[in-house]
Write an enzyme that holds these catalytic residues in place. Structure first.
Site, PDB file in Angstrom:
ATOM      1  N   SER A  13     -11.823 -18.985  -6.413  1.00 46.75           N
ATOM      2  CA  SER A  13     -12.255 -17.797  -6.322  1.00 46.75           C
ATOM      3  C   SER A  13     -13.746 -17.801  -7.092  1.00 46.75           C
ATOM      4  O   SER A  13     -13.709 -18.657  -8.110  1.00 46.75           O
ATOM      5  CB  SER A  13     -11.197 -16.725  -6.754  1.00 46.75           C
ATOM      6  OG  SER A  13     -12.158 -15.493  -7.109  1.00 46.75           O
ATOM      7  N   HIS A  14     -14.554 -17.017  -7.140  1.00 44.16           N
ATOM      8  CA  HIS A  14     -15.468 -16.792  -8.056  1.00 44.16           C
ATOM      9  C   HIS A  14     -15.118 -16.208  -9.480  1.00 44.16           C
ATOM     10  O   HIS A  14     -15.672 -16.487 -10.555  1.00 44.16           O
ATOM     11  CB  HIS A  14     -16.467 -15.829  -7.687  1.00 44.16           C
ATOM     12  CG  HIS A  14     -17.300 -16.244  -6.558  1.00 44.16           C
ATOM     13  ND1 HIS A  14     -17.229 -16.707  -5.423  1.00 44.16           N
ATOM     14  CD2 HIS A  14     -18.866 -16.726  -6.788  1.00 44.16           C
ATOM     15  CE1 HIS A  14     -18.062 -17.456  -4.624  1.00 44.16           C
ATOM     16  NE2 HIS A  14     -19.438 -17.313  -5.599  1.00 44.16           N
ATOM     17  N   SER A  15     -13.847 -15.510  -9.617  1.00 43.14           N
ATOM     18  CA  SER A  15     -13.404 -15.046 -10.554  1.00 43.14           C
ATOM     19  C   SER A  15     -11.869 -15.882 -10.990  1.00 43.14           C
ATOM     20  O   SER A  15     -11.103 -15.795 -10.420  1.00 43.14           O
ATOM     21  CB  SER A  15     -13.090 -13.746 -10.380  1.00 43.14           C
ATOM     22  OG  SER A  15     -12.023 -13.109 -11.353  1.00 43.14           O
ATOM     23  N   GLY A  48     -18.517 -17.447 -10.357  1.00 46.12           N
ATOM     24  CA  GLY A  48     -18.988 -18.351  -9.849  1.00 46.12           C
ATOM     25  C   GLY A  48     -17.848 -19.635  -9.695  1.00 46.12           C
ATOM     26  O   GLY A  48     -16.817 -19.276 -10.220  1.00 46.12           O
ATOM     27  N   ASP A  72     -12.852 -17.566  -1.689  1.00 45.84           N
ATOM     28  CA  ASP A  72     -13.324 -16.146  -1.385  1.00 45.84           C
ATOM     29  C   ASP A  72     -14.764 -16.177  -0.552  1.00 45.84           C
ATOM     30  O   ASP A  72     -14.666 -16.321   0.545  1.00 45.84           O
ATOM     31  CB  ASP A  72     -13.136 -15.333  -2.596  1.00 45.84           C
ATOM     32  CG  ASP A  72     -13.730 -15.680  -3.616  1.00 45.84           C
ATOM     33  OD1 ASP A  72     -14.647 -16.677  -3.692  1.00 45.84           O
ATOM     34  OD2 ASP A  72     -13.733 -14.974  -4.746  1.00 45.84           O
TER      35      ASP A  72
END
Lengths: 132, 92
Positions: A13-15, A48, A72
């Site tokens: 994920s970016h998070s 990111g 994602d």
């Protein structure tokens, strides 16, 4: 078939929080019989994705039966593709990126993997979520 | 080979929600028999080994889960599945 042979799952994920939360859901719903790694955030700790970190997650979740990656948004997919390309050649064909929603896809893929299904079946189950 | 049939009442609070669905498919996958479930005696039938399809069944508490299986371990499979439902999926 021993549990070590189950397909591994990687969550990108970016998070970091989203990745960890999705992994928590997989652990709680599916259990510990599937190798699992979650990675999120860029090298500076912001939102990111990071190719090196994704490669590390693939290593962590590695199984001889292969690894299914759930991603994602856009960059997570392109960086995951890059990470796969940078993996040793003999491993590359046993790594797939699923076209499926991150959380539901991870839970479904892990459920399929927990029964000892091969990589193709694990990906197909995750991607079944996209059908109708 | 003749289908083996069974049914069980969903008595757990949440019914066939996400986690029970996962447990049901995980258990079903341990058997070689084809196993299907339905929420009516005459179907439509859903592959019990498909987590995505089972989660879409959305059966609630109080509904009856009908099961049918075919294969050498069909009877054992349905006993195990009915037992899981009767145990409230080990959740309560």
């Amino acid at each position: 078939m021993g549990e070590q042979k189950n397909v591994g799952i990687v969550i990108v994920s970016h998070s970091a929080k989203v990745a960890e939360g999705a992994a928590d859901m997989v652990r709680q719903m599916v259990g510990d019989s599937v190798p699992l790694a979650a990675v999120g955030g860029n090298a500076d700790g912001g939102l990111g994705t990071d190719v090196g970190a994704i490669m590390g997650a693939i290593d962590k979740a590695w199984s001889e039966s292969g690894v299914a990656i759930l991603v994602d948004l856009g960059g997570a997919e392109t960086n995951s593709e890059m990470a796969v390309e940078m993996m040793p050649e003999e491993r590359r064909e046993r790594i797939v990126i699923c076209n499926a929603p991150l959380v539901e896809g991870a839970v479904m893929a892990a459920t399929e993997a927990s029964g000892g299904s091969p990589l193709d079946a694990v990906r197909a189950t995750a991607e079944e979520l996209m059908a109708n | 080979m003749q289908d083996v049939k069974a049914h069980a009442l969903l008595i757990n609070e949440v019914g066939l929600h996400a986690r029970p669905s996962v447990k049901l498919t995980q258990l079903a996958k341990r058997f070689a028999a084809t196993i299907e479930i339905a929420i009516a005696a005459d179907g439509p039938w859903t592959d019990a080994k498909s987590p995505v399809k089972i989660m879409r069944v959305k059966a609630a508490k109080g509904e009856t889960l009908y099961m049918r299986a075919n294969g050498t371990d069909a009877e054992e499979a349905l006993r195990a599945l009915a037992d899981l439902v009767n145990r409230k999926f080990d959740e309560e």
